[in-house]
Design an enzyme around this catalytic site. Structure first.
Site, PDB file in Angstrom:
ATOM      1  N   CYS A  11       0.874  -1.171   0.000  1.00  0.00           N
ATOM      2  CA  CYS A  11       0.000   0.000   0.000  1.00  0.00           C
ATOM      3  C   CYS A  11       0.914   1.224   0.000  1.00  0.00           C
ATOM      4  CB  CYS A  11      -1.001  -0.004   1.152  1.00  0.00           C
ATOM      5  SG  CYS A  11      -0.335   0.184   2.801  1.00  0.00           S
ATOM      6  N   CYS A  85      -5.056   0.986  -3.551  1.00  0.00           N
ATOM      7  CA  CYS A  85      -4.582   2.368  -3.468  1.00  0.00           C
ATOM      8  C   CYS A  85      -3.918   2.833  -4.757  1.00  0.00           C
ATOM      9  CB  CYS A  85      -3.624   2.517  -2.284  1.00  0.00           C
ATOM     10  SG  CYS A  85      -2.357   1.259  -2.242  1.00  0.00           S
ATOM     11  N   CYS A  89       2.892  -2.170  -9.151  1.00  0.00           N
ATOM     12  CA  CYS A  89       4.061  -2.985  -8.835  1.00  0.00           C
ATOM     13  C   CYS A  89       4.814  -3.256 -10.136  1.00  0.00           C
ATOM     14  CB  CYS A  89       3.637  -4.332  -8.269  1.00  0.00           C
ATOM     15  SG  CYS A  89       3.243  -4.319  -6.537  1.00  0.00           S
TER      16      CYS A  89
END
Length: 134
Positions: A11, A85, A89
């Site tokens: 997050c 959120c 990645c």
């Protein structure tokens, strides 16, 4: 997936949702799963309301510290879970990517964090049943 699957929770601040998820996975799966958590913009400390909410269920995350998301952490993980959120990645072939849509506990009191904590537990239990059944 390796004999011992590894999971990375991400997050933004690595101060609430991802810390609670990592703690739940460690608590519920024990040494059957390797657990990491990180954030793209780590906070200064773990959210005190998250610490309090987890303490209520007997899990102490007070000594945890937010960690920065690295490419190596993603590369070393079998499953990468973002926490609703908008984080992106690094993407590597053969990894599993999930996004758990969870309310952000930042700036909220423990009463607001409890349902988030409980929702995370349910999601983690489902993950364990999939990747590391007893």
């Amino acid at each position: 997936m390796a004999d011992k699957p590894s999971v990375l929770f991400v997050c933004v601040h690595n101060a609430g949702r991802s810390q609670m998820a990592a703690a739940w996975l460690t608590h519920l799966a024990g040494d059957r799963v390797e657990v990491r958590s990180a954030g793209s913009d780590p906070g200064d400390r773990v959210n005190p309301a998250a610490v309090e909410a987890m303490a209520e269920v007997g899990i102490d995350i007070s000594a945890e510290t937010p960690k920065v998301l690295t490419t190596d952490a993603v590369r070393a993980s079998d499953v990468c879970i973002t926490m609703g959120c908008g984080d992106t990645c690094p993407v590597f072939p053969g990894k599993r990517y999930l996004d758990w849509k969870l309310e952000d506990p930042a700036g909220q009191g423990v009463a607001a964090v409890r349902p988030i904590r409980d929702e995370i537990r349910t999601l983690v239990e489902g993950l364990i049943a999939e990747i590391a059944p007893a």
